[in-house]
Motif scaffolding. Structure first.
Motif, PDB file in Angstrom:
ATOM      1  N   MET A  24      29.099  -7.330  37.073  1.00 54.45           N
ATOM      2  CA  MET A  24      30.686  -7.666  36.608  1.00 54.45           C
ATOM      3  C   MET A  24      31.326  -8.667  37.692  1.00 54.45           C
ATOM      4  SD  MET A  24      32.293  -4.102  34.700  1.00 54.45           S
ATOM      5  CE  MET A  24      32.651  -3.365  36.089  1.00 54.45           C
TER       6      MET A  24
ATOM      7  N   LEU B 120      31.017 -12.091  36.389  1.00 50.76           N
ATOM      8  CA  LEU B 120      31.844 -12.711  35.444  1.00 50.76           C
ATOM      9  C   LEU B 120      32.990 -12.739  36.104  1.00 50.76           C
ATOM     10  CD1 LEU B 120      30.637 -10.091  32.667  1.00 50.76           C
ATOM     11  CD2 LEU B 120      30.179 -12.629  32.951  1.00 50.76           C
TER      12      LEU B 120
ATOM     13  N   VAL C 257      34.765 -11.559  28.205  1.00 48.63           N
ATOM     14  CA  VAL C 257      33.392 -10.904  28.349  1.00 48.63           C
ATOM     15  C   VAL C 257      33.252  -9.918  29.439  1.00 48.63           C
ATOM     16  CG1 VAL C 257      31.041 -11.646  29.118  1.00 48.63           C
ATOM     17  CG2 VAL C 257      32.304 -13.068  27.582  1.00 48.63           C
ATOM     18  N   LEU C 258      34.229  -9.916  30.549  1.00 51.59           N
ATOM     19  CA  LEU C 258      34.106  -9.055  31.605  1.00 51.59           C
ATOM     20  C   LEU C 258      34.790  -7.760  30.974  1.00 51.59           C
ATOM     21  CD1 LEU C 258      34.085  -8.071  34.649  1.00 51.59           C
ATOM     22  CD2 LEU C 258      36.483  -8.976  34.937  1.00 51.59           C
TER      23      LEU C 258
ATOM     24  N   GLU D  23      31.850  -6.342  28.940  1.00 51.10           N
ATOM     25  CA  GLU D  23      31.061  -5.959  30.070  1.00 51.10           C
ATOM     26  C   GLU D  23      31.137  -4.404  30.381  1.00 51.10           C
ATOM     27  OE1 GLU D  23      27.776  -5.190  32.751  1.00 51.10           O
ATOM     28  OE2 GLU D  23      27.776  -6.241  30.815  1.00 51.10           O
ATOM     29  N   LYS D  24      32.455  -4.286  30.659  1.00 52.91           N
ATOM     30  CA  LYS D  24      33.087  -3.021  31.306  1.00 52.91           C
ATOM     31  C   LYS D  24      33.039  -1.812  30.248  1.00 52.91           C
ATOM     32  CE  LYS D  24      35.547  -0.518  34.118  1.00 52.91           C
ATOM     33  NZ  LYS D  24      34.840  -0.099  35.366  1.00 52.91           N
TER      34      LYS D  24
ATOM     35  N   ALA E 157      28.641  -2.736  28.648  1.00 48.38           N
ATOM     36  CA  ALA E 157      27.335  -2.922  29.344  1.00 48.38           C
ATOM     37  C   ALA E 157      26.428  -3.983  28.793  1.00 48.38           C
ATOM     38  CB  ALA E 157      26.516  -1.671  29.905  1.00 48.38           C
ATOM     39  N   LEU E 158      26.903  -5.135  28.550  1.00 48.78           N
ATOM     40  CA  LEU E 158      26.321  -6.172  27.823  1.00 48.78           C
ATOM     41  C   LEU E 158      25.090  -6.461  28.692  1.00 48.78           C
ATOM     42  CD1 LEU E 158      29.071  -8.662  26.885  1.00 48.78           C
ATOM     43  CD2 LEU E 158      28.015  -7.303  25.470  1.00 48.78           C
ATOM     44  N   SER E 159      25.324  -6.593  30.125  1.00 48.61           N
ATOM     45  CA  SER E 159      24.166  -7.106  31.193  1.00 48.61           C
ATOM     46  C   SER E 159      23.058  -6.032  31.122  1.00 48.61           C
ATOM     47  CB  SER E 159      24.698  -7.057  32.422  1.00 48.61           C
ATOM     48  OG  SER E 159      25.138  -5.903  32.995  1.00 48.61           O
TER      49      SER E 159
ATOM     50  N   PHE F 138      21.436 -11.436  27.944  1.00 48.29           N
ATOM     51  CA  PHE F 138      22.792 -11.550  28.779  1.00 48.29           C
ATOM     52  C   PHE F 138      22.345 -12.969  29.692  1.00 48.29           C
ATOM     53  CE2 PHE F 138      25.423 -11.140  32.291  1.00 48.29           C
ATOM     54  CZ  PHE F 138      26.586 -11.084  31.645  1.00 48.29           C
TER      55      PHE F 138
ATOM     56  N   THR G 164      23.753 -10.300  21.934  1.00 45.35           N
ATOM     57  CA  THR G 164      23.932  -9.406  23.067  1.00 45.35           C
ATOM     58  C   THR G 164      24.720  -8.201  22.710  1.00 45.35           C
ATOM     59  OG1 THR G 164      23.215 -11.260  24.483  1.00 45.35           O
ATOM     60  CG2 THR G 164      24.000  -9.112  25.650  1.00 45.35           C
TER      61      THR G 164
ATOM     62  N   ALA H 254      24.070  -4.442  22.648  1.00 45.37           N
ATOM     63  CA  ALA H 254      24.804  -3.593  23.564  1.00 45.37           C
ATOM     64  C   ALA H 254      25.624  -2.207  22.634  1.00 45.37           C
ATOM     65  CB  ALA H 254      25.952  -4.196  24.443  1.00 45.37           C
TER      66      ALA H 254
END
Length: 150
Positions: free
Chosen positions: A1, A4, A55-56, A59-60, A63-65, A71, A127, A131
């Motif tokens: 994170m 990003l 995106v951040l 992601e939070k 959990a895209l990553s 990703f 992605t 996710a």
């Protein structure tokens, strides 16, 4: 994170510098017309800083990553496309302000930048979709299925 957030921060800095560059160059050259240079500032802030802040947040939440390969491809493809696009826009706009013409090569490279951006956006949505699917538990899957059916 953190990656990003740092990416969004970098684009904020570049966007502000682009605005300053546009203002100072056009003022020094007494340029009052339209050029690509006038929109570099907003493109970098919107497609760079704001996009990566969104995106951040995604992601939070999702959990895209965790979709590591997708990703990574999204991140680098999108950033490469945005960097190429912004560099070409800056070059084209600067040439316009200086009263010089830009060649066909600039249009070609701009097209490549936009294609890379598009591929990056497609990878982002793939992605995000994976996710979201990975985040469904048996209880939420039933709720999602009922919601999608209605």
């Amino acid at each position: 994170m953190k990656l990003l957030l740092n990416t969004a921060h970098l684009y904020m800095i570049v966007g502000l510098i682009a605005g300053l560059y546009y203002r100072e160059l056009t003022k020094a050259r007494h340029f009052t017309g339209q050029s690509e240079l006038g929109v570099v500032h907003t493109h970098v802030l919107a497609l760079g800083m704001l996009f990566f802040l969104i995106v951040l947040a995604v992601e939070k939440q999702f959990a895209l990553s965790a979709q590591r390969s997708l990703f990574t491809w999204f991140f680098w493809m999108y950033n490469t496309g945005l960097a190429v696009t912004v560099i070409v826009m800056t070059l084209h706009g600067t040439l316009t302000v200086l009263g010089k013409s830009s060649g066909e090569g600039i249009a070609l490279v701009a097209g490549v930048g936009h294609i890379l951006l598009t591929v990056g956006l497609v990878l982002f949505f793939i992605t995000a979709g994976k996710a979201l699917d990975a985040g469904r538990t048996p209880s939420t899957a039933t709720a999602f299925a009922a919601q999608e059916a209605s």
